[in-house]
Design an enzyme around this catalytic site. Structure first.
Site, PDB file in Angstrom:
ATOM      1  CD  GLU A  97      16.109  41.357  46.468  1.00  0.00           C
ATOM      2  OE1 GLU A  97      15.129  40.616  46.637  1.00  0.00           O
ATOM      3  OE2 GLU A  97      16.123  42.536  46.867  1.00  0.00           O
TER       4      GLU A  97
ATOM      5  CE  LYS B 202      14.594  45.348  45.530  1.00  0.00           C
ATOM      6  NZ  LYS B 202      14.630  44.976  46.902  1.00  0.00           N
TER       7      LYS B 202
ATOM      8  N   GLY C 140      -3.362  49.527  61.420  1.00  0.00           N
ATOM      9  CA  GLY C 140      -3.735  48.135  61.698  1.00  0.00           C
ATOM     10  C   GLY C 140      -5.053  47.804  61.018  1.00  0.00           C
TER      11      GLY C 140
ATOM     12  CG  HIS D  15      11.932  22.059  31.619  1.00  0.00           C
ATOM     13  ND1 HIS D  15      11.860  20.814  31.033  1.00  0.00           N
ATOM     14  CD2 HIS D  15      13.189  22.164  32.112  1.00  0.00           C
ATOM     15  CE1 HIS D  15      13.010  20.183  31.192  1.00  0.00           C
ATOM     16  NE2 HIS D  15      13.843  20.991  31.842  1.00  0.00           N
TER      17      HIS D  15
ATOM     18  CD  GLU E   1      10.565  46.153  45.318  1.00  0.00           C
ATOM     19  OE1 GLU E   1       9.659  46.306  46.142  1.00  0.00           O
ATOM     20  OE2 GLU E   1      11.689  45.685  45.619  1.00  0.00           O
TER      21      GLU E   1
HETATM   22  C1  F6R Z   1      11.167  44.435  48.395  1.00  0.00           C
HETATM   23  C2  F6R Z   1      10.805  44.596  49.790  1.00  0.00           C
HETATM   24  C3  F6R Z   1       9.814  43.663  50.354  1.00  0.00           C
HETATM   25  C4  F6R Z   1      10.199  43.269  51.780  1.00  0.00           C
HETATM   26  C5  F6R Z   1       9.079  42.423  52.400  1.00  0.00           C
HETATM   27  C6  F6R Z   1       9.427  41.980  53.802  1.00  0.00           C
HETATM   28  O1  F6R Z   1      12.114  45.391  48.009  1.00  0.00           O
HETATM   29  O2  F6R Z   1      11.298  45.468  50.465  1.00  0.00           O
HETATM   30  O3  F6R Z   1       9.642  42.542  49.554  1.00  0.00           O
HETATM   31  O4  F6R Z   1      11.392  42.558  51.738  1.00  0.00           O
HETATM   32  O5  F6R Z   1       7.906  43.176  52.438  1.00  0.00           O
HETATM   33  O6  F6R Z   1       9.606  43.066  54.653  1.00  0.00           O
HETATM   34  P1  F6R Z   1      10.405  42.902  55.993  1.00  0.00           P
HETATM   35  O7  F6R Z   1      11.819  42.618  55.646  1.00  0.00           O
HETATM   36  O8  F6R Z   1      10.241  44.216  56.699  1.00  0.00           O
HETATM   37  O9  F6R Z   1       9.773  41.772  56.743  1.00  0.00           O
END
Ligand code: F6R
Length: 606
Positions: free
Chosen positions: A477, A481, A101, A500, A484
């Site tokens: 998406e 993917k 946290g 554009h 990252e």
């Molecule tokens: C990308 C990925 C992140 C999560 C995002 C939200 O592959 O995993 O972009 O989608 O951090 O996470 P959650 O779904 O746990 O809220």
């Protein structure tokens, strides 16, 4: 971010904790550490780098003890280093703490303690918890934890040990997840269930401001008035094997391959009786005049796909907002708004804040969550659970696919309730949803071309993804993917938007991935493809495009065909190819696919 674990039992805590940390490494992996009660007080080993570096250190440093705590870190305050790693021990060597946290008032607390002569060793916010606990400690660790919690601002899940109480371990949380696991040989705390699955599937979810006191013999729960709390121990359905790689080189590939099963279970959860079906059946959409979907990252992308489906089927306007923006924009919502929160973990800080903001404005909240017992699943008015099982790879795949399916089912049911979809059309659409697992299996059974094509793509510096309408939504998406996990620059564009501005970036040997499942727009996306090919780019066309004629483009166009499916559900098939493509590009680059640099799976900080 960060993962914590604690154990009080009859076994040596060191291997129990390091094994558990392996299952939490997705939450952060820039340093790791462990502390146990040894014969001469705390024995602490902590190390910058991956957990494997800590394990190496432990080989030459045979510590042992029956009570201990461990941590895997995603740095927020203070760089990744040995000294900034957890556990943190106070300067009197009396209290050791692991923390997940952020302590927002740590500077103020630190200054006050320094004025009283306390010397800090690290730059972290977390060390202040150990120092403050030592300052307050007067012979009772639970009293101390209550006092410390009262002084902290921010979020925390804590595991705390005290030298004077060597048989026990105390845990407390606020705004970060913490579970308690009970087993025959001892008891656990952990940030997430997979960390304890090897030992037990009997768990209990701690709520904010609840304290758990663990010994080898049992767990007791208390509130901040130190009154005992009756807490229910639940049996989770996730198995130990589901959190193992099962022979695959990476969790990501295993999770991609699991999608037929995940799709099947998730579709079944809305068709046959059970929690999801009854939530959807009982939700009266006619009381709402607006739907807002809010989420982060891939979950947000699932929302963008869903907007097309809801609008098409329900003829109702739907907004999709990034949770990090929604929470601060003073959204125009009220008691006639349904706010849909999408999250794999159910612990994403911005999505939690968006949910609380929506509730404070009187909106109804419906969450779509994978992790049972998570904050959002408990706080939202309604919750649907994705049947993805534990997702370990940082890049989401199977949870995303399960989110899509639940959103489709929700849109279909809402459309019927709103009188926009005749029952026979509902039956046809639901039957089509049931075909998704088999169609995904067909794609997963023929990965040779994708593997080979991806192996040739490692050379690209930039890869663009384009599509129109719902294909654009899933292009977002695909692009996320790829970037990252492969670290190749990538952007997604609506096909019509290229000219554009973005088309100026297209040059020889740029790759453009074009997605086309909207038959009526095939000609449009092909003309975008031709525009980029005529400027030197190569194009990979993905979709169900019977008219595709890749041979006529002199090697510039390649085509991956998808099984036939209606346009609205096609993202579920496109995404499987996009995931495999990203995976194989990253694998060919030899990258650490399950733990991409700088990322963590559960983003519990802003
Ligand atoms: C990308 C990925 C992140 C999560 C995002 C939200 O592959 O995993 O972009 O989608 O951090 O996470 P959650 O779904 O746990 O809220």
């Amino acid at each position: 971010m960060c993962g914590i674990i604690g154990y009080a039992g009859t076994r040596n805590a060191v291997p129990v904790i390091t094994e558990g940390l392996k299952k939490l490494e997705y939450r952060g992996y820039d340093s790791a550490g462990i502390a146990v009660f040894g014969e001469n007080g705390f024995e602490v080993v902590k190390q910058k780098g991956r957990l494997s570096a800590l394990e190496e250190r432990l080989k030459g440093n045979a510590i042992s003890g029956n009570v201990g705590i461990g941590h895997t870190r995603w740095a927020t305050h203070g760089e990744p280093s040995d000294v900034n790693s957890h556990p943190h021990v106070g300067s009197q060597s009396k209290i050791a703490v692991v923390h997940n946290g952020t302590i927002e008032n740590y500077r103020r607390l630190k200054e006050r303690l320094e004025q009283k002569g306390v010397r800090f060793a690290s730059q972290t916010d977390s060390e202040v918890i150990a120092q403050l606990a030592e300052y307050y400690y007067d012979g009772n660790l639970m009293d101390t934890v209550v006092k410390v919690s009262g002084a902290l601002e921010g979020s925390y899940a804590l595991g705390i040990m005290c030298l004077d109480e060597p048989d026990s371990l105390v845990a407390v949380k606020k705004d970060n997840s913490l579970i308690v696991g009970v087993s025959e040989h001892g008891n656990f705390i952990a940030s997430d269930v997979p960390a304890v699955l090897k030992h037990t599937n009997k768990v209990c979810y701690l709520n904010d401001k609840e304290i758990a006191v663990l010994t080898k013999d049992g767990v007791s729960f208390f509130n901040f008035d130190k009154e005992p709390l009756p807490k229910e121990i639940e049996t989770v359905s996730w198995s130990f094997d589901s959190a193992e790689k099962g022979g695959y080189p990476h969790f990501m590939l295993k999770e991609i391959m699991e999608q037929p099963r995940v799709l099947k279970d998730t579709v079944r959860s809305v068709l046959s009786g059970g929690g999801n079906k009854s939530v959807i059946d009982n939700l009266d959409i006619s009381g709402f005049d607006k739907i807002v979907i809010t989420a982060c990252g891939s979950a947000y992308n699932a929302g963008v796909v869903a907007r097309y489906v809801f609008e098409r089927l329900c003829r109702m306007s739907v907004e999709v907002e990034l949770a990090s923006e929604f929470r601060y924009k003073d959204a125009i919502i009220g008691d006639k708004t349904l706010v849909v929160l999408v999250s794999q973990s159910g612990e994403t800080a911005d999505t939690i804040a968006a949910m609380r903001e929506a509730k404070s404005k009187g909106a109804a909240t419906l969450s779509i969550i994978n992790v049972v017992g998570s904050t959002i699943s408990k706080e939202a008015d309604y919750c649907l659970f994705t049947a993805a099982g534990p997702e370990i790879a940082v890049a989401t795949t199977k949870a995303f696919s399960a989110q899509l399916v639940l959103l489709y089912a929700l849109a279909v049911r809402f459309a019927v309730k709103l009188g926009k979809l005749p029952p026979e059309k509902e039956i046809a659409l639901m039957a089509e949803l049931e075909t998704l697992p088999e169609k995904a299996k067909i794609i997963l059974g023929h990965t040779d071309f994708i593997q080979k094509y991806a192996s040739e793509c490692v050379v690209y510096k930039s890869i663009f993804f384009i599509g129109r309408n719902i294909d654009y939504a899933i292009a977002l998406e695909g692009s996320l993917k790829l970037k990252e996990i492969s670290y190749i620059h990538s952007e997604a564009y609506a096909g019509g938007e290229l000219k554009h501005g973005t088309i100026s970036l297209i040059e020889e040997d740029t790759l453009v991935v074009a997605i086309s499942n909207c038959g009526r727009l095939f000609g449009k996306i092909m003309s975008n493809a031709e525009q980029v090919m005529s400027r030197g780019a190569k194009v990979l066309l993905i979709g169900c495009c019977p008219e595709a004629d890749s041979a006529s483009y002199g090697g510039k166009l390649s085509y991956i065909g998808l099984p036939e499916i209606s346009e609205l559900f096609s993202p579920s098939l496109s995404v499987v190819v996009l995931q495999l493509f990203s995976y194989y590009v990253a694998a060919n680059k030899g990258l650490d696919i399950d733990k991409p640099r700088n990322l963590a799976k559960s983003v519990t900080v802003e």
